[in-house]
Design a protein around this motif. Structure first.
Motif, short mmCIF file in Angstrom:
data_model
loop_
_atom_site.label_atom_id
_atom_site.label_comp_id
_atom_site.label_asym_id
_atom_site.label_seq_id
_atom_site.Cartn_x
_atom_site.Cartn_y
_atom_site.Cartn_z
N UNK A 133 45.14 39.66 38.74
CA UNK A 133 45.44 38.32 39.28
C UNK A 133 45.75 37.36 38.14
N UNK A 134 44.93 37.42 37.09
CA UNK A 134 45.21 36.60 35.91
C UNK A 134 46.55 36.98 35.28
N UNK A 135 46.83 38.28 35.23
CA UNK A 135 48.10 38.75 34.66
C UNK A 135 49.29 38.22 35.46
N UNK A 136 49.15 38.17 36.78
CA UNK A 136 50.23 37.64 37.62
C UNK A 136 50.52 36.19 37.30
N UNK A 174 45.67 31.12 35.48
CA UNK A 174 45.44 32.39 34.78
C UNK A 174 44.06 32.39 34.13
N UNK A 175 43.72 31.28 33.49
CA UNK A 175 42.40 31.19 32.87
C UNK A 175 41.28 31.29 33.88
N UNK A 176 41.43 30.57 35.00
CA UNK A 176 40.40 30.61 36.03
C UNK A 176 40.27 31.99 36.65
N UNK A 177 41.41 32.63 36.94
CA UNK A 177 41.39 33.95 37.56
C UNK A 177 40.81 35.00 36.63
N UNK A 178 40.94 34.82 35.33
CA UNK A 178 40.36 35.76 34.38
C UNK A 178 38.84 35.77 34.47
#
Length: 309
Positions: A133-136, A174-178
């Motif tokens: 998800x972060x990668x997306x 991206x940061x939050x999803x990581x």
């Protein structure tokens, strides 16, 4: 006496050795392609996104890889922007010294291969170390800037940066999803704040350089509607930005974030109000730098909140 003078005249002059720059000029040219200052700012927004999501199991390694992935993807998109925009960059004093525009580096297709490889590496690292998800979101941020903004909207609409500004919002997500794919309301609100921050930031710069954008045929807002009306839009956009930046206080953001949002927002509003009253270059550049201060205050507030949590 004549003998002494002739001896001095014929003796070789001692020329001081040239100062050698520790960084080879060609490497500095290559590094300038990647817009690393913008990339660092986007990386910091990604780390702020990670900081607003409370989670005890996040490791420093995951945070580091996520930050570097966002930086690498941003660098790839920034270089692509310079590759595509080389011809129009030559028409603007602000950009004609860039590596591709000046001809210092040749626009070889192999650069495109390098940019693609950087993006693939960034997305893969984010996916393997954090989650996909972060990668997306890392991928969407780079593609928004490179394809949607640079190739799609920049020369077609004065509202180009409104949508192109989503690149920064995707970095926050991206940061939050990581940290957690569920993210939460604070991450989405911070992403919205970034979306609203980008237009007054870039439009302030565009007001200061509207003659150059007009000469290059780029329909930035001040070129289309005039600096005066654009300055008014910048101010009211900033009002909306500051209002949204305070909303997280109702969703659990701490006092440090609130202080940064209030002080940074007030400073930015003061400068945009002055710009709206007097839309000249000096006021526009003051508003541009104030936008950087406002975002820095917001990010520092997020980090301090996380440290005190």
């Amino acid at each position: 006496m004549n003998h002494i003078e002739s001896s001095l005249a014929s003796s070789p002059r001692i020329t001081p050795a040239p100062v050698v720059c520790p960084v080879h000029p060609r490497w500095r040219l290559v590094l300038s392609l990647f817009k690393l200052r913008i990339g660092m700012l986007i990386m910091f927004t990604a780390l702020a996104g990670a900081a607003v999501v409370p989670h005890e199991s996040v490791t420093p390694w995951r945070t580091l890889v996520l930050g570097l992935s966002v930086l690498l993807a941003s660098a790839s998109a920034g270089a692509f922007n310079q590759y595509v925009e080389a011809d129009s960059d030559r028409l603007m004093a602000r950009t004609r010294g860039r590596a591709f525009a000046s001809g210092a580096l040749r626009r070889d297709p192999r650069w495109l291969v390098l940019m693609l490889g950087m993006l693939v590496g960034a997305v893969a690292a984010a996916g393997l170390v954090a989650n996909w998800t972060a990668a997306l979101f890392v991928l969407l941020g780079a593609l928004t800037y490179a394809l949607v903004y640079t190739m799609g909207l920049k020369r077609r609409t004065p509202w180009n940066i409104v949508i192109g500004g989503a690149a920064g919002s995707f970095a926050v997500l991206a940061g939050a999803a990581a940290v957690s794919p569920q993210m939460g309301p604070l991450a989405w609100l911070l992403a919205l704040a970034l979306l609203l921050w980008t237009p007054p930031h870039f439009w302030s710069l565009a007001i200061a350089n509207h003659d150059q954008y007009a000469a290059a045929g780029v329909p930035m807002l001040p070129v289309v509607v005039g600096p005066g009306r654009a300055a008014s839009i910048v101010h009211w956009n900033t009002v909306a930005l500051v209002a949204i930046s305070l909303v997280p206080l109702g969703f659990g953001a701490g006092w440090a974030y609130g202080l940064g949002a209030a002080l940074g927002g007030a400073f930015f509003l003061r400068k945009t109000f002055a710009l709206a009253r007097e839309p000249v270059r000096a006021r526009a550049m003051a508003a541009f730098f104030a936008s950087m201060m406002q975002l820095s205050a917001l990010i520092l507030g997020v980090w301090l909140d996380a440290a005190l949590r």
